[in-house]
Design an enzyme around this catalytic site. Structure first.
Site, PDB file in Angstrom:
ATOM      1  N   GLU A   1      47.230 -28.082  22.721  1.00 49.79           N
ATOM      2  CA  GLU A   1      46.984 -28.071  24.168  1.00 49.79           C
ATOM      3  C   GLU A   1      46.399 -29.393  24.667  1.00 49.79           C
ATOM      4  O   GLU A   1      45.939 -29.490  25.792  1.00 49.79           O
ATOM      5  CB  GLU A   1      46.094 -26.887  24.565  1.00 49.79           C
ATOM      6  CG  GLU A   1      44.873 -26.672  23.714  1.00 49.79           C
ATOM      7  CD  GLU A   1      44.100 -25.392  24.073  1.00 49.79           C
ATOM      8  OE1 GLU A   1      44.424 -24.742  25.076  1.00 49.79           O
ATOM      9  OE2 GLU A   1      43.168 -25.059  23.334  1.00 49.79           O
TER      10      GLU A   1
ATOM     11  N   HIS B   1      41.751 -18.929  36.399  1.00 49.20           N
ATOM     12  CA  HIS B   1      41.539 -17.630  35.781  1.00 49.20           C
ATOM     13  C   HIS B   1      41.847 -16.446  36.686  1.00 49.20           C
ATOM     14  O   HIS B   1      42.307 -15.411  36.208  1.00 49.20           O
ATOM     15  CB  HIS B   1      40.131 -17.550  35.179  1.00 49.20           C
ATOM     16  CG  HIS B   1      40.111 -18.153  33.816  1.00 49.20           C
ATOM     17  ND1 HIS B   1      39.377 -19.263  33.493  1.00 49.20           N
ATOM     18  CD2 HIS B   1      40.822 -17.846  32.711  1.00 49.20           C
ATOM     19  CE1 HIS B   1      39.616 -19.593  32.242  1.00 49.20           C
ATOM     20  NE2 HIS B   1      40.496 -18.753  31.749  1.00 49.20           N
TER      21      HIS B   1
ATOM     22  N   ASP C   1      46.471 -25.622  29.321  1.00 52.92           N
ATOM     23  CA  ASP C   1      45.688 -26.850  29.173  1.00 52.92           C
ATOM     24  C   ASP C   1      46.585 -28.059  28.948  1.00 52.92           C
ATOM     25  O   ASP C   1      46.315 -29.140  29.465  1.00 52.92           O
ATOM     26  CB  ASP C   1      44.692 -26.708  28.015  1.00 52.92           C
ATOM     27  CG  ASP C   1      43.426 -26.015  28.480  1.00 52.92           C
ATOM     28  OD1 ASP C   1      42.931 -26.386  29.550  1.00 52.92           O
ATOM     29  OD2 ASP C   1      42.965 -25.086  27.800  1.00 52.92           O
TER      30      ASP C   1
ATOM     31  N   CYS D   1      51.604 -19.586  24.104  1.00 55.26           N
ATOM     32  CA  CYS D   1      50.716 -18.539  24.607  1.00 55.26           C
ATOM     33  C   CYS D   1      50.139 -18.870  25.976  1.00 55.26           C
ATOM     34  O   CYS D   1      49.348 -18.119  26.514  1.00 55.26           O
ATOM     35  CB  CYS D   1      49.603 -18.243  23.608  1.00 55.26           C
ATOM     36  SG  CYS D   1      48.479 -19.620  23.383  1.00 55.26           S
TER      37      CYS D   1
HETATM   38  C1  PEP Z   1      46.174 -22.479  27.351  1.00 58.03           C
HETATM   39  O1  PEP Z   1      45.436 -23.454  27.562  1.00 58.03           O
HETATM   40  O2  PEP Z   1      47.406 -22.484  27.561  1.00 58.03           O
HETATM   41  C2  PEP Z   1      45.609 -21.217  26.843  1.00 58.03           C
HETATM   42  C3  PEP Z   1      46.388 -20.222  26.507  1.00 58.03           C
HETATM   43  O3  PEP Z   1      44.260 -21.125  26.761  1.00 58.03           O
HETATM   44  P1  PEP Z   1      43.285 -20.834  27.994  1.00 58.03           P
HETATM   45  O4  PEP Z   1      44.127 -20.482  29.178  1.00 58.03           O
HETATM   46  O5  PEP Z   1      42.377 -19.725  27.592  1.00 58.03           O
HETATM   47  O6  PEP Z   1      42.574 -22.134  28.141  1.00 58.03           O
HETATM   48 MG    MG Z   2      43.474 -23.508  26.687  1.00 53.93          MG
END
Ligand code: PEP
Ligand code: MG
Length: 755
Positions: free
Chosen positions: A604, A363, A628, A675
């Site tokens: 994912e 993150h 993910d 995404c």
């Molecule tokens: C992902 O897993 O690619 C995603 C966009 O969700 P997050 O990063 O919030 O898990």
């Molecule tokens: Mg994710």
């Protein structure tokens, strides 16, 4: 042997810093193996020398002074071969090097084993003896086991700056970088401001006292305040504790008045360290005396000393001097940088981020991307506590940090940073233009938002909408679940800001690494546990409140797209659709004027890849969560810097899976977006274009970079690149190839420092 080993390991694990751990090891190993010398050499990651860090048996004044270059002596052989070296008579070996300072001419038998962590040699553990003899198998195995235990402790101590005298300052000046991982693209030259969790004595950095008198006063005031605290505490519990337990308070008061605490700390402040740093050193020194006592009762007292240290520290930290000052060009640096640490820095002063932990997809990296600032993560070799206030250069493309660079190096990076600004300014002209390939394919570019509360940068970005709004943030920043009304206000703001452009709100995706303080989930294996839709389907009361808030917020705007995270079973989609439809009908029944939103799912999880047709038939759109998906396909925890080198979305298996998803979506005539962070990476975006992606959703800071890729390459060229990389067998080769493709098209500035 096993008992001895256990005892040493237990003792080492209670050591509060590396110096202490090393001194325990050399002493206990020497005793256990009945040898004449035990020494530890550690590899200085900057000068690449082996430094003698601890020894029982060699001359004490040699410790910290003896430095062997790589290639010098038997120590180097152990380091470079990464294997034990067992010699009956060391001086007979052609590479033996005599070092007068250590007094080693007396020793013959030699056994050295490497200390290795994450495939990296951290140092060498050695035993010596007067007698000429090879060590037996048991002895070699024993020393190897000790070395493996030591590796983790060293890695931790390095990250927290606990290895004094290891890093050769002269070598730092020679501009050798600390190698870490790319977090977010860009380069920056600035000043490290080290941030750390409060009341943790171990992570307090050294900092130059700006006014020695003020520091001394602050320390004395903190001591006085803790004396009062202890008195109050004692009064409060005196009726319920017996005399023996109450003696502890007496002991605390004695320590608080002792010369070893007060005078030593004051001396350290007088020599220039600020009060928290001086306190850390004194407390550690004091606690170590108890740690080394044989009597277990007395050893326990070390814990009391540290407890007292934390109390004094907390008092010092409540003082305003401890609030960090963020100068212009702040490079926010810490063991683990969190969203709230980032939020405290005035945006105009934040130039970059260095985090000792994390990987390119954790993150902290996503946040840095979102803010458009360069970041380096997984910098576990950087002595964090010792770089506070130092000038640093970070290269977010290569994942490198330079501490106290020379003026030539600084000028070079300032030039590159200026070129980057020119490049960004050049990209600005694309802001109002559509993301259309030269052969006319429109790929709408949406933005990812929600992790930070402010959506204004996204609004001004020229984005075609929001492709992923992570709704976790309003849940994380509260002390209870946000009410339907609170949620509705937030969602409405976002949808209004973007209408009529689509806004994709993802339903709550907690679990894994995203925790709510008021809804703790404690699991052995959180990424394979109760996450995303698994939680919300188990708690329809939470899910339905959120859905109702979303639907109500969309009234009259009708730009809502709903996105469901972590789908791994068809039944989850059916159940979620049932709840959504039921809610929609109920809302119509009570006269609410809402439209049925489009419903999509995140792909994912590998199981979703292989049921792509069945899933696609059930929804209106698909969105590939490559963050993910990469972690689950490669079985690599996206937040674990230990395996971060294995995490790469350009891995051929990930690319093959993405292509499979796209083909399934096309068969079912459903739009498919990406995404995950991959969508914002120029090289990956080109490959996704080749796969037939319908739209991309990315961090706002990457939007224009990716738009320039889309506007440069035709779909046919993108397919050609994809066909080439699908023949390749590893991510590194693919990355190199794609960097070359971008460079050739004049877009090299998107993937490296400079224009
Ligand atoms: C992902 O897993 O690619 C995603 C966009 O969700 P997050 O990063 O919030 O898990
Ligand atoms: Mg994710």
């Amino acid at each position: 042997m096993l008992n001895t080993l256990r005892r040493i390991v237990t003792e080492v694990n209670t050591a509060r810093d590396l110096d202490h751990a090393l001194s325990i090891i050399v002493k206990r190993v020497k005793q256990a193996m009945m040898v004449d010398v035990c020494s530890v050499y550690l590899l200085d990651p900057v000068s690449h020398c082996y430094v003698l860090m601890a020894s029982d048996g060699l001359r004490p004044d040699a410790v910290g002074k003896v430095r062997l270059k790589q290639g010098e002596g038997l120590v180097s052989i152990v380091g470079s071969t990464e294997e034990p070296l067992n010699l009956a008579n060391a001086p007979d070996h052609p590479r033996y090097q005599f070092i007068a300072e250590t007094g080693e001419e007396l020793f013959h038998g030699f056994l050295g084993v490497p200390i290795i962590q994450h495939r990296k040699v951290m140092g060498v553990l050695i035993v010596r003896q007067h007698q000429q003899r090879r060590y037996d198998e048991d002895e070699v195995a024993f020393l190897l086991t000790i070395a493996a235990q030591l590796a983790g402790a060293i890695a931790h101590a390095k990250a927290s700056g606990g290895i004094k005298g290891l890093i050769d300052q002269a070598a730092i000046i020679e501009n050798r970088p600390v190698i870490a991982l790319p977090g977010a693209p860009g380069v920056a030259v600035g000043f490290a401001v080290v941030v750390y969790p409060l009341a943790d004595l171990d992570v307090v950095p050294d900092r130059k006292a700006s006014d020695i008198e003020t520091e001394m006063d602050a320390f004395r005031l903190a001591i006085e305040a803790v004396r009062n605290d202890i008195r109050l505490l004692e009064a409060r519990v005196s009726t319920s504790l017996d005399a023996e337990d109450l003696a502890l308070f007496n002991a605390y008061q004695l320590m608080l008045n002792s010369d070893s605490l007060i005078i030593k700390t004051i001396e350290r402040i007088k020599s220039g360290n600020w009060a928290p740093g001086a306190l850390r050193e004194t407390i550690n020194e004091h606690a170590r005396v108890f740690d080394e006592m044989d009597d277990p009762y007395m050893r326990e007292r070390a814990g009391d000393v540290r407890d007292l240290g934390r109390r004094i520290l907390l008092r010092l930290q409540s003082d305003s001097r401890s609030q960090p000052y963020y100068p212009p060009r702040t490079i926010l640096t810490g063991e683990e940088i969190t969203a709230s640490m980032l939020a405290e820095v005035p945006v105009a002063n934040l130039a970059g981020v260095i985090s000792a932990r994390g990987s390119s997809s954790s993150h902290v990296a996503i946040l840095a991307h979102a803010l458009g600032i360069p970041a380096v993560v997984g910098a576990s070799d950087l002595p964090i506590a010792r770089v506070d206030g130092c000038e640093v250069i970070i290269d977010g493309y290569r994942g490198q940090v330079y501490v106290s660079p020379s003026s030539t190096m600084r000028e070079e990076y300032i030039r590159l940073a200026n070129e980057e600004q020119e490049l960004s300014a050049g990209l600005e002209e694309l802001r109002g233009m559509p993301a259309v390939t030269p052969d006319g394919m429109h790929i709408p570019l949406y933005v990812n938002t929600g992790l930070l509360s402010d959506i204004s940068p996204s609004q001004n970005s020229g984005a075609d909408g929001i492709g992923l709004y992570r709704t976790e943030f309003p849940f994380m920043t509260r002390e209870r679940f946000p009410s339907e009304e609170e949620q509705c206000i937030i969602y409405r703001q976002v949808m209004e800001a973007f209408a009529p452009r689509p806004v994709t709100l993802r339903t709550l995706d907690i679990g894994g690494d995203k925790a709510l303080s008021y809804f703790p989930i404690s699991e052995e294996n959180p990424f394979l546990g109760w996450r995303g839709i698994r939680v919300t389907l188990d708690h329809p009361e939470i899910f339905l409140v959120q859905l109702r808030a979303m639907l109500r917020a969309s009234a009259g705007l009708n730009n809502l797209h709903l996105l469901l995270p972590m789908v791994s079973h068809i039944a989850e989609v059916d159940e979620a659709q049932r709840l959504i439809k039921r809610l929609y009908r109920e809302m119509l029944d009570v006269g609410e004027t809402v439209e049925m939103p489009k419903v999509g799912i995140m792909i994912e999880v590998p199981s979703a890849v292989y049921q792509i047709d069945a899933l696609a038939r059930r929804v209106d759109f698909l969105s590939e969560g490559t963050n993910d998906l990469t972690q689950y396909l490669l079985a690599v925890d996206r937040n674990n810097s230990r395996v971060a080198g294995l995490y790469d979305s350009l891995h051929p298996s990930v690319l093959t899976a993405l292509l499979h998803i796209m083909q399934g979506a096309h068969r079912q005539q459903k739009p498919v977006s990406v995404c995950g962070e991959m969508a914002g990476d120029p090289a990956s975006a080109l490959l996704l274009l080749g796969m037939g992606v319908t739209s991309l959703s990315l961090s706002v800071a990457n939007l224009l970079r990716v738009k320039s890729v889309i506007r440069t390459f035709t779909v046919a060229q993108a397919r050609e690149s994809l066909d080439s990389v699908l023949q390749m067998e590893d991510a590194r080769t693919i990355r190199r190839h794609m960097d070359g493709v971008l460079e050739k098209a004049g877009l090299g500035g998107l993937v490296r420092a400079g224009k």
